[in-house]
Design a protein around this motif. Sequence first.
Motif, PDB file in Angstrom:
ATOM      1  N   PRO A  33       0.823  -1.229   0.000  1.00  0.00           N
ATOM      2  CA  PRO A  33       0.000   0.000   0.000  1.00  0.00           C
ATOM      3  C   PRO A  33       0.848   1.267   0.000  1.00  0.00           C
ATOM      4  O   PRO A  33       0.553   2.206  -0.752  1.00  0.00           O
ATOM      5  N   ALA A  34       1.897   1.281   0.823  1.00  0.00           N
ATOM      6  CA  ALA A  34       2.712   2.500   0.912  1.00  0.00           C
ATOM      7  C   ALA A  34       3.375   2.791  -0.437  1.00  0.00           C
ATOM      8  O   ALA A  34       3.434   3.950  -0.883  1.00  0.00           O
ATOM      9  N   GLY A  35       3.856   1.727  -1.098  1.00  0.00           N
ATOM     10  CA  GLY A  35       4.488   1.886  -2.407  1.00  0.00           C
ATOM     11  C   GLY A  35       3.491   2.389  -3.444  1.00  0.00           C
ATOM     12  O   GLY A  35       3.805   3.267  -4.263  1.00  0.00           O
ATOM     13  N   ALA A  36       2.249   1.834  -3.394  1.00  0.00           N
ATOM     14  CA  ALA A  36       1.215   2.250  -4.349  1.00  0.00           C
ATOM     15  C   ALA A  36       0.858   3.718  -4.149  1.00  0.00           C
ATOM     16  O   ALA A  36       0.678   4.463  -5.128  1.00  0.00           O
ATOM     17  N   VAL A  37       0.774   4.127  -2.872  1.00  0.00           N
ATOM     18  CA  VAL A  37       0.448   5.527  -2.576  1.00  0.00           C
ATOM     19  C   VAL A  37       1.541   6.431  -3.141  1.00  0.00           C
ATOM     20  O   VAL A  37       1.264   7.437  -3.818  1.00  0.00           O
ATOM     21  N   ASP A  38       2.782   6.044  -2.907  1.00  0.00           N
ATOM     22  CA  ASP A  38       3.913   6.860  -3.366  1.00  0.00           C
ATOM     23  C   ASP A  38       3.924   6.952  -4.898  1.00  0.00           C
ATOM     24  O   ASP A  38       4.127   8.026  -5.466  1.00  0.00           O
ATOM     25  N   ARG A  39       3.648   5.824  -5.534  1.00  0.00           N
ATOM     26  CA  ARG A  39       3.634   5.785  -7.003  1.00  0.00           C
ATOM     27  C   ARG A  39       2.538   6.702  -7.558  1.00  0.00           C
ATOM     28  O   ARG A  39       2.768   7.483  -8.475  1.00  0.00           O
TER      29      ARG A  39
ATOM     30  N   ASN B 241      -9.357  11.501  -7.514  1.00  0.00           N
ATOM     31  CA  ASN B 241     -10.418  10.573  -7.923  1.00  0.00           C
ATOM     32  C   ASN B 241      -9.892   9.565  -8.958  1.00  0.00           C
ATOM     33  O   ASN B 241     -10.132   8.360  -8.852  1.00  0.00           O
ATOM     34  N   VAL B 242      -9.144  10.083  -9.937  1.00  0.00           N
ATOM     35  CA  VAL B 242      -8.580   9.206 -10.970  1.00  0.00           C
ATOM     36  C   VAL B 242      -7.488   8.316 -10.356  1.00  0.00           C
ATOM     37  O   VAL B 242      -7.407   7.108 -10.644  1.00  0.00           O
ATOM     38  N   ALA B 243      -6.694   8.915  -9.479  1.00  0.00           N
ATOM     39  CA  ALA B 243      -5.605   8.154  -8.843  1.00  0.00           C
ATOM     40  C   ALA B 243      -6.157   6.956  -8.067  1.00  0.00           C
ATOM     41  O   ALA B 243      -5.569   5.867  -8.078  1.00  0.00           O
ATOM     42  N   LEU B 244      -7.313   7.162  -7.406  1.00  0.00           N
ATOM     43  CA  LEU B 244      -7.919   6.054  -6.655  1.00  0.00           C
ATOM     44  C   LEU B 244      -8.305   4.905  -7.586  1.00  0.00           C
ATOM     45  O   LEU B 244      -8.201   3.737  -7.234  1.00  0.00           O
ATOM     46  N   GLY B 245      -8.722   5.282  -8.816  1.00  0.00           N
ATOM     47  CA  GLY B 245      -9.080   4.255  -9.786  1.00  0.00           C
ATOM     48  C   GLY B 245      -7.877   3.487 -10.307  1.00  0.00           C
ATOM     49  O   GLY B 245      -8.015   2.383 -10.832  1.00  0.00           O
ATOM     50  N   LEU B 246      -6.716   4.081 -10.159  1.00  0.00           N
ATOM     51  CA  LEU B 246      -5.508   3.460 -10.723  1.00  0.00           C
ATOM     52  C   LEU B 246      -4.674   2.708  -9.696  1.00  0.00           C
ATOM     53  O   LEU B 246      -3.626   2.132 -10.043  1.00  0.00           O
TER      54      LEU B 246
ATOM     55  N   GLY C  27      -4.840  -0.083  -8.098  1.00  0.00           N
ATOM     56  CA  GLY C  27      -4.543  -1.513  -8.293  1.00  0.00           C
ATOM     57  C   GLY C  27      -3.840  -1.796  -9.611  1.00  0.00           C
ATOM     58  O   GLY C  27      -3.721  -2.963  -9.994  1.00  0.00           O
ATOM     59  N   ASP C  28      -3.380  -0.727 -10.285  1.00  0.00           N
ATOM     60  CA  ASP C  28      -2.715  -0.857 -11.586  1.00  0.00           C
ATOM     61  C   ASP C  28      -3.582  -1.675 -12.551  1.00  0.00           C
ATOM     62  O   ASP C  28      -3.126  -2.680 -13.137  1.00  0.00           O
ATOM     63  N   PRO C  29      -4.848  -1.251 -12.774  1.00  0.00           N
ATOM     64  CA  PRO C  29      -5.782  -2.076 -13.563  1.00  0.00           C
ATOM     65  C   PRO C  29      -5.488  -1.972 -15.068  1.00  0.00           C
ATOM     66  O   PRO C  29      -5.043  -0.912 -15.532  1.00  0.00           O
ATOM     67  N   PRO C  30      -5.765  -3.016 -15.825  1.00  0.00           N
ATOM     68  CA  PRO C  30      -5.570  -2.953 -17.280  1.00  0.00           C
ATOM     69  C   PRO C  30      -6.618  -2.091 -17.977  1.00  0.00           C
ATOM     70  O   PRO C  30      -6.409  -1.638 -19.088  1.00  0.00           O
ATOM     71  N   VAL C  31      -7.775  -1.871 -17.296  1.00  0.00           N
ATOM     72  CA  VAL C  31      -8.842  -1.055 -17.890  1.00  0.00           C
ATOM     73  C   VAL C  31      -9.197   0.069 -16.914  1.00  0.00           C
ATOM     74  O   VAL C  31      -9.319  -0.164 -15.709  1.00  0.00           O
ATOM     75  N   LEU C  32      -9.344   1.272 -17.451  1.00  0.00           N
ATOM     76  CA  LEU C  32      -9.733   2.405 -16.610  1.00  0.00           C
ATOM     77  C   LEU C  32     -11.002   3.032 -17.187  1.00  0.00           C
ATOM     78  O   LEU C  32     -11.049   3.379 -18.377  1.00  0.00           O
ATOM     79  N   ALA C  33     -12.029   3.172 -16.331  1.00  0.00           N
ATOM     80  CA  ALA C  33     -13.290   3.779 -16.766  1.00  0.00           C
ATOM     81  C   ALA C  33     -13.403   5.155 -16.122  1.00  0.00           C
ATOM     82  O   ALA C  33     -13.429   5.268 -14.896  1.00  0.00           O
ATOM     83  N   LEU C  34     -13.467   6.203 -16.957  1.00  0.00           N
ATOM     84  CA  LEU C  34     -13.531   7.578 -16.441  1.00  0.00           C
ATOM     85  C   LEU C  34     -14.856   8.201 -16.878  1.00  0.00           C
ATOM     86  O   LEU C  34     -15.116   8.317 -18.079  1.00  0.00           O
ATOM     87  N   ASP C  35     -15.658   8.585 -15.881  1.00  0.00           N
ATOM     88  CA  ASP C  35     -16.968   9.159 -16.196  1.00  0.00           C
ATOM     89  C   ASP C  35     -16.859  10.685 -16.149  1.00  0.00           C
ATOM     90  O   ASP C  35     -16.765  11.270 -15.068  1.00  0.00           O
ATOM     91  N   GLU C  36     -16.882  11.286 -17.308  1.00  0.00           N
ATOM     92  CA  GLU C  36     -16.752  12.744 -17.453  1.00  0.00           C
ATOM     93  C   GLU C  36     -15.627  13.296 -16.573  1.00  0.00           C
ATOM     94  O   GLU C  36     -15.858  14.126 -15.691  1.00  0.00           O
ATOM     95  N   PRO C  37     -14.408  12.875 -16.820  1.00  0.00           N
ATOM     96  CA  PRO C  37     -13.313  13.238 -15.925  1.00  0.00           C
ATOM     97  C   PRO C  37     -12.958  14.719 -15.948  1.00  0.00           C
ATOM     98  O   PRO C  37     -12.423  15.241 -14.976  1.00  0.00           O
ATOM     99  N   SER C  38     -13.261  15.414 -17.066  1.00  0.00           N
ATOM    100  CA  SER C  38     -12.824  16.813 -17.151  1.00  0.00           C
ATOM    101  C   SER C  38     -13.937  17.798 -16.804  1.00  0.00           C
ATOM    102  O   SER C  38     -13.744  19.004 -16.877  1.00  0.00           O
ATOM    103  N   ALA C  39     -15.108  17.285 -16.428  1.00  0.00           N
ATOM    104  CA  ALA C  39     -16.204  18.190 -16.060  1.00  0.00           C
ATOM    105  C   ALA C  39     -15.760  19.008 -14.856  1.00  0.00           C
ATOM    106  O   ALA C  39     -15.106  18.484 -13.951  1.00  0.00           O
ATOM    107  N   SER C  40     -16.094  20.254 -14.838  1.00  0.00           N
ATOM    108  CA  SER C  40     -15.797  21.201 -13.751  1.00  0.00           C
ATOM    109  C   SER C  40     -14.310  21.552 -13.638  1.00  0.00           C
ATOM    110  O   SER C  40     -13.887  22.128 -12.650  1.00  0.00           O
ATOM    111  N   LEU C  41     -13.510  21.185 -14.635  1.00  0.00           N
ATOM    112  CA  LEU C  41     -12.094  21.578 -14.604  1.00  0.00           C
ATOM    113  C   LEU C  41     -11.881  22.784 -15.518  1.00  0.00           C
ATOM    114  O   LEU C  41     -12.552  22.926 -16.546  1.00  0.00           O
TER     115      LEU C  41
END
Lengths: 240, 443
Positions: A99-105, A132-137, A139-153
């Motif tokens: 976990p600590a390594g994943a957080v650092d990465r 929010n995106v970092a939390l999705g990543l 577990g180093d998943p092969p697939v990433l699903a982003l629901d309107e990631p740039s809204a409000s940016l």
Amino acid sequence: MSAVLRVDSLVKRYGELEALRDVSFQADAGELVAVIGPNGAGKTTLLSIIAGAQAPTSGSVEPGADAVGWAPQQPAVYSKLTVAENLELFARLEGVGDPAGAVDRMLGQTGLRGRASERVGRLSGGNRQRVNVALGLLGDPPVLALDEPSASLDPGQRERLWGFVVGLAEGGTTVIFSTHNVSEAQRYGHRAIVLADGRLLFDGPPDELLRAGGEQLGGDLERALVAFLLDRSPSGVDGS
Amino acid sequence: MRWLLRKDLLILGRSRLLVALLVIYPVVIALLIGFAISRSPSRLRVAVVDETPPGQTVLLGSQRVRVSTYADELFSQVQAVPVATRAEAIEKVKSGAVIAAVVIPPDIVSRLSTGLARGSVEVLYNGDALEQSLVQSTINSAIAQANIAFSEQIQRSAAEAIDALLQGRNLAILGGPQEVIGLTRIPATLHAIIARQPAGRDRQELEKIATFAGFASQNLALSKNVLATVGQPIQVNSTLLHGRRTPLNTFAVVVAVSVSLMFVCVLLAAGGVALEREEHTLARLIRGLVSPGGLLAEKGVLAAGCSFVVALAMLAGVAAFVAVDWSRFGLWVLALAFGAVAFASLGVAIGALAREVRAASLLAFLLSLPLAFLALVPPGAVGPGFYDAIGVVSFLFPFKACLQALDTAVNGASPALGGSLVHLAGLTIVFGAFARLGLRRAE
């Protein structure tokens, strides 16, 4: 190239309402797939089913939820916890080996190392979305699903976010994202999927959608999409 | 679950205002309810105008009864404010200095002395419907008490007079004859005289008088008992059918602790689940990181644990000032634990229905407070049909069962602890199922 993401005959009903109607497509490793369409087309439903947050009424999705990272439309983060605490919590819940390594990465990848000990509630909208995106990543998943990631940016935050996402795809992650900003789909998507009234109306490169909408529109994908929807589904342009 | 628990404790620790409110507010509410229940109504301030001349007595036969006895008894029932005149009493009632005034008129002595007419007092009061009702019931009660005390004194005097008639006595000190022969002695005396009389008309007349004197003395003796019966026709002997007699103040402690347990637990559990929705993390968690049941259990454990600690500390703290049986400590723990788990189950059900923390808190308050008050409505205070309806509602929520369990654990009251614990366990399962259904909307 073999498909990493397979969506087969997906149907989702909420009582009488049919949110998804027999949706099927595939995506390869490193592919960036944009899901576009009017409000109520079923974009969020599709992504949440791919992420395992909702169960389909029928049909199937591969891989399972544990191989899909997910960043929902609204940042799903604990505002009272710091950036590092949020990352560590979800790393532990996902059973990440180090976990600590994943957080650092993830702090390094998202450029949030300087904000690691700041509470998420005090971050800007852009930085919250990065968490929010970092939390999705995590577990180093092969697939990433982003629901309107740039809204409000703001434009600068959007640019940084897409730079990060494109980098992920270049690293082999399959990214499927929904957006209302059609120019983002044109600029970053290798493929565009058009949904309207829960039906998949188009699946192909953005340039092909331009041609389908009408060559005379001068390369404007947004106008091409509207023309395409009017042609295929006259009542579905505004989602009504 | 332990990482979620750690996270929630961290968030709680950073929400000091929320924690302070969660602990202080229920404790204040609980103490207010406790005081309201345990304190008998304070004696009302009542102006008393005694217009009878000082030292007046009512003459009953050869006995005298002091009228001041009546006023003294009346004074003991209220917080008496002596005033000189009726006008002054009216002024005090109007200004709100006293809630009512009682005027004892000067003719009360003469009316009572006739032995035929009843005395009367005048009551003056003011205020709204609630005050009027309070004054009427309090003054009526006070006057009834004073009447009883006064009639007992009259009864004692009458009994003494009857004794004097029956037994005979020297009544010179009361202004009567020096030696009165008792009615009971007349038959024997007459029979001795009759025995010395020759047969004839005089002897027959004397025998008739002796027979009457015997009959009269027997029946006059009976009238003493009749007087006692009429003075207080019905005497109250109360028997508690189940459990031990519970002092009002220890019951108030039980109510206060139950209310605190309920508020802390329901608010924490409801807020904890609603927070996951508000932060949009619920869907992220239940997509495979935590099972919905596990998430609800974690929130329930956190809420039940925190409220249990608060309630136990409160119970132990209050027990320092109120006499409770510490040897029953194990039962306290059992009752509080079952109550906390049942309230937690209700809380997570509320949290699963609400979309945000504020809505969950509001819903928790709106549901809990009336239920607590309904559970405290005593039988007879409302109509039978309404009381039955209250009973059904109270049965469906954990407060009454928790109150009964804690009352049994602390005071040894009825019903048996086991029944209440089973009831609480059943409600835990039912509300847990509701919570699970509510959470499905997020899946």
